[in-house]
Design an enzyme around this catalytic site. Structure first.
Site, PDB file in Angstrom:
ATOM      1  CB  CYS A  42      -0.931  -0.013   1.213  1.00 35.72           C
ATOM      2  SG  CYS A  42      -1.815   1.533   1.411  1.00 35.72           S
ATOM      3  CB  CYS A  47      -3.295   2.653  -1.479  1.00 38.76           C
ATOM      4  SG  CYS A  47      -3.495   0.949  -1.008  1.00 38.76           S
ATOM      5  CE  LYS A  50      -4.864   4.522  -5.824  1.00 36.12           C
ATOM      6  NZ  LYS A  50      -5.434   3.205  -5.705  1.00 36.12           N
ATOM      7  CE1 TYR A 176     -11.005  -1.488  -5.664  1.00 31.52           C
ATOM      8  CE2 TYR A 176     -11.238  -3.744  -6.429  1.00 31.52           C
ATOM      9  CZ  TYR A 176     -11.596  -2.734  -5.559  1.00 31.52           C
ATOM     10  OH  TYR A 176     -12.546  -2.959  -4.595  1.00 31.52           O
ATOM     11  CD  GLU A 180      -7.150   2.589  -8.463  1.00 31.15           C
ATOM     12  OE1 GLU A 180      -8.010   2.758  -7.591  1.00 31.15           O
ATOM     13  OE2 GLU A 180      -6.018   2.122  -8.201  1.00 31.15           O
ATOM     14  CG  HIS A 433     -29.257  23.423  -2.551  1.00 32.65           C
ATOM     15  ND1 HIS A 433     -29.357  22.493  -3.545  1.00 32.65           N
ATOM     16  CD2 HIS A 433     -29.492  24.635  -3.125  1.00 32.65           C
ATOM     17  CE1 HIS A 433     -29.665  23.108  -4.684  1.00 32.65           C
ATOM     18  NE2 HIS A 433     -29.742  24.402  -4.454  1.00 32.65           N
ATOM     19  CD  GLU A 438     -28.584  19.338  -3.017  1.00 30.13           C
ATOM     20  OE1 GLU A 438     -29.509  19.730  -2.296  1.00 30.13           O
ATOM     21  OE2 GLU A 438     -27.996  20.075  -3.831  1.00 30.13           O
TER      22      GLU A 438
HETATM   23  P1  NDP Z   1      -8.598  -7.279 -10.140  1.00 28.49           P
HETATM   24  O1  NDP Z   1      -8.901  -8.609  -9.602  1.00 28.49           O
HETATM   25  O2  NDP Z   1      -9.269  -6.093  -9.602  1.00 28.49           O
HETATM   26  O3  NDP Z   1      -8.863  -7.288 -11.730  1.00 28.49           O
HETATM   27  C1  NDP Z   1      -8.186  -8.187 -12.571  1.00 28.49           C
HETATM   28  C2  NDP Z   1      -8.636  -7.993 -13.986  1.00 28.49           C
HETATM   29  O4  NDP Z   1      -7.799  -8.736 -14.837  1.00 28.49           O
HETATM   30  C3  NDP Z   1     -10.048  -8.461 -14.255  1.00 28.49           C
HETATM   31  O5  NDP Z   1     -10.618  -7.619 -15.242  1.00 28.49           O
HETATM   32  C4  NDP Z   1      -9.831  -9.877 -14.793  1.00 28.49           C
HETATM   33  O6  NDP Z   1     -10.854 -10.299 -15.637  1.00 28.49           O
HETATM   34  C5  NDP Z   1      -8.582  -9.670 -15.603  1.00 28.49           C
HETATM   35  N1  NDP Z   1      -7.784 -10.856 -15.819  1.00 28.49           N
HETATM   36  C6  NDP Z   1      -7.442 -11.827 -14.933  1.00 28.49           C
HETATM   37  N2  NDP Z   1      -6.655 -12.734 -15.497  1.00 28.49           N
HETATM   38  C7  NDP Z   1      -6.471 -12.342 -16.781  1.00 28.49           C
HETATM   39  C8  NDP Z   1      -5.740 -12.874 -17.875  1.00 28.49           C
HETATM   40  N3  NDP Z   1      -5.013 -13.976 -17.761  1.00 28.49           N
HETATM   41  N4  NDP Z   1      -5.786 -12.205 -19.047  1.00 28.49           N
HETATM   42  C9  NDP Z   1      -6.501 -11.085 -19.187  1.00 28.49           C
HETATM   43  N5  NDP Z   1      -7.204 -10.529 -18.182  1.00 28.49           N
HETATM   44  C10 NDP Z   1      -7.188 -11.149 -16.992  1.00 28.49           C
HETATM   45  O7  NDP Z   1      -6.996  -7.163 -10.051  1.00 28.49           O
HETATM   46  P2  NDP Z   1      -6.002  -5.919 -10.075  1.00 28.49           P
HETATM   47  O8  NDP Z   1      -4.709  -6.489 -10.521  1.00 28.49           O
HETATM   48  O9  NDP Z   1      -6.576  -4.776 -10.816  1.00 28.49           O
HETATM   49  O10 NDP Z   1      -5.889  -5.509  -8.538  1.00 28.49           O
HETATM   50  C11 NDP Z   1      -5.561  -6.488  -7.566  1.00 28.49           C
HETATM   51  C12 NDP Z   1      -6.286  -6.204  -6.281  1.00 28.49           C
HETATM   52  O11 NDP Z   1      -5.648  -5.135  -5.603  1.00 28.49           O
HETATM   53  C13 NDP Z   1      -7.740  -5.729  -6.442  1.00 28.49           C
HETATM   54  O12 NDP Z   1      -8.631  -6.771  -6.620  1.00 28.49           O
HETATM   55  C14 NDP Z   1      -7.951  -4.988  -5.166  1.00 28.49           C
HETATM   56  O13 NDP Z   1      -8.326  -5.914  -4.184  1.00 28.49           O
HETATM   57  C15 NDP Z   1      -6.590  -4.399  -4.858  1.00 28.49           C
HETATM   58  N6  NDP Z   1      -6.527  -2.970  -5.264  1.00 28.49           N
HETATM   59  C16 NDP Z   1      -7.338  -2.069  -4.652  1.00 28.49           C
HETATM   60  C17 NDP Z   1      -7.312  -0.734  -5.006  1.00 28.49           C
HETATM   61  C18 NDP Z   1      -8.214   0.233  -4.327  1.00 28.49           C
HETATM   62  O14 NDP Z   1      -8.716  -0.072  -3.248  1.00 28.49           O
HETATM   63  N7  NDP Z   1      -8.485   1.396  -4.922  1.00 28.49           N
HETATM   64  C19 NDP Z   1      -6.410  -0.244  -6.041  1.00 28.49           C
HETATM   65  C20 NDP Z   1      -5.623  -1.273  -6.639  1.00 28.49           C
HETATM   66  C21 NDP Z   1      -5.684  -2.584  -6.249  1.00 28.49           C
HETATM   67  P3  NDP Z   1     -11.927 -11.412 -15.182  1.00 28.49           P
HETATM   68  O15 NDP Z   1     -12.897 -10.716 -14.303  1.00 28.49           O
HETATM   69  O16 NDP Z   1     -12.516 -11.876 -16.472  1.00 28.49           O
HETATM   70  O17 NDP Z   1     -11.161 -12.508 -14.465  1.00 28.49           O
END
Ligand code: NDP
Length: 444
Positions: A42, A47, A50, A176, A180, A433, A438
């Site tokens: 983080c 986080c 980022k 996520y 982002e 307001h 709101e």
């Molecule tokens: P996520 O799980 O959020 O998203 C992963 C994405 O990658 C999905 O769209 C998934 O699609 C896709 N995917 C998975 N495997 C493949 C593949 N082999 N080829 C192509 N696409 C694929 O993971 P992130 O890496 O974005 O983030 C990891 C975690 O970190 C998050 O889940 C969250 O918990 C945490 N995080 C939180 C943040 C916040 O609170 N603002 C910011 C950044 C990270 P599908 O759904 O089809 O599997």
């Protein structure tokens, strides 16, 4: 024999540091090891950096808006190196603060990779330390693309240290991190293509929120390719060529943001008989206990919910339970969360489709409106506010928002929703307001 310490924590990130400090506060003798930088994902590569990059990226639109409001603004080129240096200064300060807090709490610090030798012995830096309890808080690591040329793609770990902002960037993954970073890079001037294999970005979120975030990506100039995924990546001149199903995307940088894997490899857990799930996550009960009584785990390494506030809560609850004689289990059912898209998205509670899938009878109240400031800027941004209400009890099951300050607004509303607020509670709350928030109390 008395063990060297009462608690040995492996991992100096959000969950591990919180557990170490609280346990020490309860009088436990605590040691902690971290192999990289203090602060964990983080603070060092997640986080915090980022969000700093999001501020810088969003400034581009704010400067354009200022011009539309009559300010004489001349925008020169963006200095990526200056931004990264400023970000790194803040990250170094925070990392030092984490270490300082541990030292002040009397925690013994080990800089190095730790590994379990047996259920109550940890080896770190050639030294063996015995402990009554071992807490595994080693987090996760980004997954890499398992396709030909997948090694040409970077992950979020490296995205924070690019020497320069590449002109064309292909982001793979619509979760996520993909959303982002697509916005961060686009706001700073790169041409961004976001490839995701789902129908919409942000799987798991409310369908209207997902559609609104995808609209926002389009307005930010991100080319979104839905329902597709890379088959191969190859070098093409100084760039990479990403082969999708029917087309190719050329980009100087490919960022894989396809999820994260729990960090358990090489820790000695499987050898000890600690039960892991198929992804390698430590299986734990509601008290964060693994299948081996002296070994606990908190945070991303448990594969429960990979969010910082959850890791912190789990670490705190573990320390209170084991060393404070105050058993605390962490509820994982009403978790506010935000995605720092531009504008950002935030949610707490059930998505409409998830509520219906549970067989709940729900009433939906939603509004999409143009934020007031865009009467001046001319921008066509829309704010979404959506409430999912259980029809019989009138209880608020979910709140979903996309728009300026959504994370701030949803965090405050989450208090009421955690307390069990009903639609009637919202209706009798007076509005401030003119605000966007709101609408929460005016939806009819
Ligand atoms: P996520 O799980 O959020 O998203 C992963 C994405 O990658 C999905 O769209 C998934 O699609 C896709 N995917 C998975 N495997 C493949 C593949 N082999 N080829 C192509 N696409 C694929 O993971 P992130 O890496 O974005 O983030 C990891 C975690 O970190 C998050 O889940 C969250 O918990 C945490 N995080 C939180 C943040 C916040 O609170 N603002 C910011 C950044 C990270 P599908 O759904 O089809 O599997």
């Amino acid at each position: 024999m008395t063990p060297d310490v009462d608690l040995f924590v492996i991992g100096g990130g959000s969950g591990g540091v919180r557990a170490a400090r609280i346990a020490a506060g309860h009088g436990a003798r605590v040691a902690i090891a971290e192999e990289r930088r203090w602060g964990g994902t983080c603070v060092i590569r997640g986080c915090v950096p980022k969000k700093l990059l999001v501020y810088a990226s969003a400034a581009a639109a704010q400067l354009a808006d200022a011009r539309a409001m009559g300010w004489d603004v001349t925008v020169g080129a963006h200095d990526w190196a200056a931004l990264v240096a400023a970000k790194d200064r803040e990250i170094a300060r925070l990392s030092e603060a984490y270490l300082g807090n541990l030292r002040r709490a009397g925690v013994v610090i080990h800089d190095g990779r730790a590994r379990l030798v047996d259920a109550t012995t940890v080896e770190v830096g050639g030294q063996r330390v015995t402990a009554d309890h071992v807490l595994v808080a080693t987090g996760g690591t980004p997954r890499r693309l398992a396709i030909p040329g997948g090694e040409l793609a970077i992950t979020s770990d490296e995205a924070f240290h690019l020497p320069a902002l590449p002109p064309r960037i292909c982001v793979v993954g619509g979760g996520y991190i993909g959303v982002e970073f697509a916005h961060i890079f686009a706001g700073l001037g790169a041409r961004v293509t976001l490839v995701h294999r789902g129908e919409r970005v942000l799987p798991g979120f409310d369908p209207d929120l997902r559609a609104a975030v995808e609209d926002g990506l389009g307005r930010a100039g991100v080319a979104v390719r839905a329902g597709d995924e890379p088959r191969a990546i190859e070098r093409a001149g100084g760039a990479c060529r990403v082969h999708l199903r029917d087309v190719t995307v050329d980009a100087e940088l490919v960022l894989a943001a396809i999820g994260r894997t729990p960090n358990t490899a090489g820790l000695g857990l499987a050898e000890l008989g600690v039960a892991l799930d198929p992804r390698g996550a430590v299986l734990v009960d509601e008290w964060s206990r693994s299948s081996v009584p002296s070994v606990h785990a908190v945070g991303d390494v448990t594969g429960r919910v990979a969010l910082t506030p959850i890791a912190i809560r789990e670490g705190h609850a573990f320390a209170d339970t084991v060393f404070g004689r105050r058993p605390v289990a962490v509820a994982h059912d009403l978790i506010p969360t935000a995605v720092f898209s531009q504008p950002p998205a935030a949610a707490v509670g059930l998505a409409e489709d998830a509520a219906r899938a549970r067989g709940l009878d729900v009433t939906v109240f939603a509004t999409r409106f143009r934020p007031m400031r865009h009467a001046l800027t001319g921008r066509d941004d829309r704010t979404l506010i959506k409430l999912v209400i259980e029809t019989g009890s009138r209880r608020v099951l979910g709140l979903h928002m996309v728009g300026d300050d959504a994370p701030e607004i949803v965090q405050a509303a989450a208090i009421a929703i955690t307390m069990g607020a009903t639609k009637d509670d919202l209706d009798r709350t007076l509005a401030i307001h003119p605000t966007a928030a709101e609408e929460l109390v005016l939806l009819r």
